[in-house]
Design an enzyme around this catalytic site. Sequence first.
Site, short mmCIF file in Angstrom:
data_model
loop_
_atom_site.label_atom_id
_atom_site.label_comp_id
_atom_site.label_asym_id
_atom_site.label_seq_id
_atom_site.Cartn_x
_atom_site.Cartn_y
_atom_site.Cartn_z
N TRP A 186 0.87 -1.18 0.00
CA TRP A 186 0.00 0.00 0.00
C TRP A 186 0.91 1.22 0.00
O TRP A 186 1.87 1.28 0.76
CB TRP A 186 -0.92 0.04 1.23
CG TRP A 186 -1.60 1.37 1.29
CD1 TRP A 186 -2.59 1.81 0.47
CD2 TRP A 186 -1.24 2.47 2.13
NE1 TRP A 186 -2.89 3.12 0.76
CE2 TRP A 186 -2.09 3.54 1.77
CE3 TRP A 186 -0.30 2.67 3.14
CZ2 TRP A 186 -2.01 4.79 2.40
CZ3 TRP A 186 -0.23 3.90 3.77
CH2 TRP A 186 -1.08 4.95 3.41
N GLU A 227 -2.93 -2.94 -2.70
CA GLU A 227 -4.11 -2.40 -2.00
C GLU A 227 -4.48 -1.01 -2.51
O GLU A 227 -3.67 -0.08 -2.46
CB GLU A 227 -3.81 -2.32 -0.50
CG GLU A 227 -4.95 -1.76 0.34
CD GLU A 227 -4.59 -1.62 1.82
OE1 GLU A 227 -3.41 -1.84 2.18
OE2 GLU A 227 -5.48 -1.26 2.61
N LYS A 229 -6.99 2.53 -2.76
CA LYS A 229 -7.58 3.46 -1.79
C LYS A 229 -8.31 4.57 -2.52
O LYS A 229 -8.02 4.85 -3.69
CB LYS A 229 -6.45 4.02 -0.92
CG LYS A 229 -6.91 4.81 0.26
CD LYS A 229 -5.80 4.92 1.28
CE LYS A 229 -6.22 5.86 2.40
NZ LYS A 229 -5.35 5.78 3.54
N ASP A 260 -9.52 -3.32 1.20
CA ASP A 260 -9.66 -2.76 2.55
C ASP A 260 -11.07 -2.19 2.66
O ASP A 260 -11.49 -1.37 1.83
CB ASP A 260 -8.59 -1.68 2.77
CG ASP A 260 -8.62 -1.07 4.15
OD1 ASP A 260 -9.71 -0.64 4.59
OD2 ASP A 260 -7.56 -1.01 4.81
N HIS A 263 -11.72 1.62 2.21
CA HIS A 263 -11.10 2.35 1.10
C HIS A 263 -12.02 2.62 -0.08
O HIS A 263 -11.56 2.75 -1.21
CB HIS A 263 -9.85 1.61 0.62
CG HIS A 263 -8.72 1.71 1.58
ND1 HIS A 263 -7.44 1.33 1.30
CD2 HIS A 263 -8.67 2.21 2.84
CE1 HIS A 263 -6.66 1.54 2.34
NE2 HIS A 263 -7.39 2.07 3.30
N HIS A 287 -8.48 -6.49 4.19
CA HIS A 287 -8.20 -5.69 5.38
C HIS A 287 -9.57 -5.39 5.98
O HIS A 287 -10.26 -4.47 5.55
CB HIS A 287 -7.47 -4.39 5.02
CG HIS A 287 -6.00 -4.58 4.92
ND1 HIS A 287 -5.13 -3.54 4.70
CD2 HIS A 287 -5.23 -5.70 5.04
CE1 HIS A 287 -3.88 -4.02 4.67
NE2 HIS A 287 -3.92 -5.32 4.88
N ASP A 295 -12.34 6.83 6.36
CA ASP A 295 -11.44 5.68 6.51
C ASP A 295 -10.79 5.72 7.89
O ASP A 295 -9.58 5.87 8.02
CB ASP A 295 -10.40 5.76 5.39
CG ASP A 295 -9.41 4.63 5.42
OD1 ASP A 295 -9.76 3.54 5.90
OD2 ASP A 295 -8.26 4.84 4.97
N ASP A 297 -10.53 3.51 10.41
CA ASP A 297 -9.86 2.35 11.00
C ASP A 297 -10.25 2.09 12.45
O ASP A 297 -9.39 1.84 13.30
CB ASP A 297 -8.34 2.45 10.83
CG ASP A 297 -7.92 2.28 9.38
OD1 ASP A 297 -8.12 1.18 8.84
OD2 ASP A 297 -7.43 3.25 8.78
N ASP A 327 -7.16 -4.65 9.80
CA ASP A 327 -6.41 -3.40 9.68
C ASP A 327 -7.16 -2.28 10.41
O ASP A 327 -8.02 -1.63 9.83
CB ASP A 327 -6.22 -3.04 8.19
CG ASP A 327 -5.38 -1.79 8.02
OD1 ASP A 327 -4.76 -1.33 9.01
OD2 ASP A 327 -5.33 -1.25 6.89
C1 RNT Z 1 -3.83 2.62 4.74
C2 RNT Z 1 -3.94 1.19 4.41
C3 RNT Z 1 -2.84 0.31 4.88
C4 RNT Z 1 -2.35 0.65 6.27
C5 RNT Z 1 -1.34 -0.34 6.84
C6 RNT Z 1 -0.65 0.19 8.04
O1 RNT Z 1 -4.93 3.35 4.41
O2 RNT Z 1 -5.16 0.70 4.86
O3 RNT Z 1 -3.19 -1.02 4.77
O4 RNT Z 1 -3.40 0.77 7.16
O5 RNT Z 1 -0.48 -0.74 5.86
ZN ZN Z 2 -5.45 -1.44 4.73
#
Ligand code: RNT
Ligand code: ZN
Length: 419
Positions: A186, A227, A229, A260, A263, A287, A295, A297, A327
């Site tokens: 990523w 990955e 985004k 993810d 994302h 993720h 986003d 997390d 994640d």
């Molecule tokens: C960031 C991505 C990525 C990170 C990690 C730490 O938006 O989701 O995967 O969260 O690599």
């Molecule tokens: Zn991620």
Amino acid sequence: MKSEQIISNFKAAKEVFAQQGVDVEKALETLAETPISIHCWQGDDVRGFENPDQELSGGIQATGDYMGAATTPTQLRQDMEKAFSLIGGKKRVNLHAIYIDTDEVIERDQIKLEHFDRWVAWAKENELGLDFNPTLFSHPKASDGLTLSHPDKAIRDFWIEHVKASRKISEHFGRELGTPSFMNIWIPDGMKDQPADRLSPRQRLADSLDKALAEKIDTKFHRDAVESKLFGIGAEAYTVGSNEFYLGYAATRNIDLCLDAGHFHPTEMISDKISTCSLFVDNMLLHVTRPVRWDSDHVVSFDDETQAIMREIVRNKLLDRVAIGLDFFDASINRIAAWVIGTRNAQKALMKALLEPTEAIKNAEEAFDYTTRLALTEEAHSAPWTAVWDYFCHINDVPVGSAWLNDVKTYEAEVLAER
Ligand code: RNT
Ligand code: ZN
């Protein structure tokens, strides 16, 4: 809950599921055998051990200041061991390059296998698989917000070397531990405001990735994943590695795609993408996370989307082609609890999906009996799957219900408070 109670609840539940044609023993076995890749970075707010002064960058943020964050690899491993003692089933640990465990400072293009020896030894001792990520953020050479797509060749080359070095480490993990390491790439590359040229950075990214991934590595040991985004903080207008970019890239280069859950646009769900991607890419890496309005997390919750993700994997028989990773990074609560809650929620959602009367629901759909489809789907929510979950925890020697919280509170008082 007393053992006898757990067992008698389980027996009653098993009968209910048997009447629906659901094999409970098989579900228990599948859940125990399905690894969850637990990200190390919840334990220290994505700081890593490369350089204690380096701030987290790249458009991602951990908010909160809860006491007790791990500040050394030893502390992080100790914290993960505590969390793992409260989570049943197979576990993997997902490392980032910044979790390097060395006494000297090593530049990212110079990282070597031996810098991760202590992680490998620990993984062996604890019967864990390892996954890896090159770290293309939190670094002076990422300060323009561009890395592999940077217009300056020297900067691109530096990051290409970092990815190459990371692949070697990932391959080493796979060889040492006898299970392939998923290495996910990523990058934060993007722009705050409308770019004049959306194409050139994408051309450069494709070219840099081709160079970084040129060497063939046996997928028995190492797998490459990319990955996408939608946006990041400070990269609101443009992300070089968009969803279309990486779907096209993974499909044409025959590598894996990482999805993810945070994302995409707020109403766009990865649960609806898994079936499509399964037609065009080999393996997928997830993720699993919880985006709250953005986003963010947050810790994985037992919410509709987490359940839908697991249902898609199970219903489409994709358990051997979808690697489940987590994640999230919440610095406002006890970090060990965050791992336990998030991982157990992912497992609960998987357990519930495994206990769904999928055949009956699919048959109804095939017969255009959408009334039955909805009725069975909704009734499945209140089927006694929690009795099976409790039994899973019981036979895997981890606390049932919220009993794990006492362990975490004791650990907080005895270990975290002393840091
Ligand atoms: C960031 C991505 C990525 C990170 C990690 C730490 O938006 O989701 O995967 O969260 O690599
Ligand atoms: Zn991620």
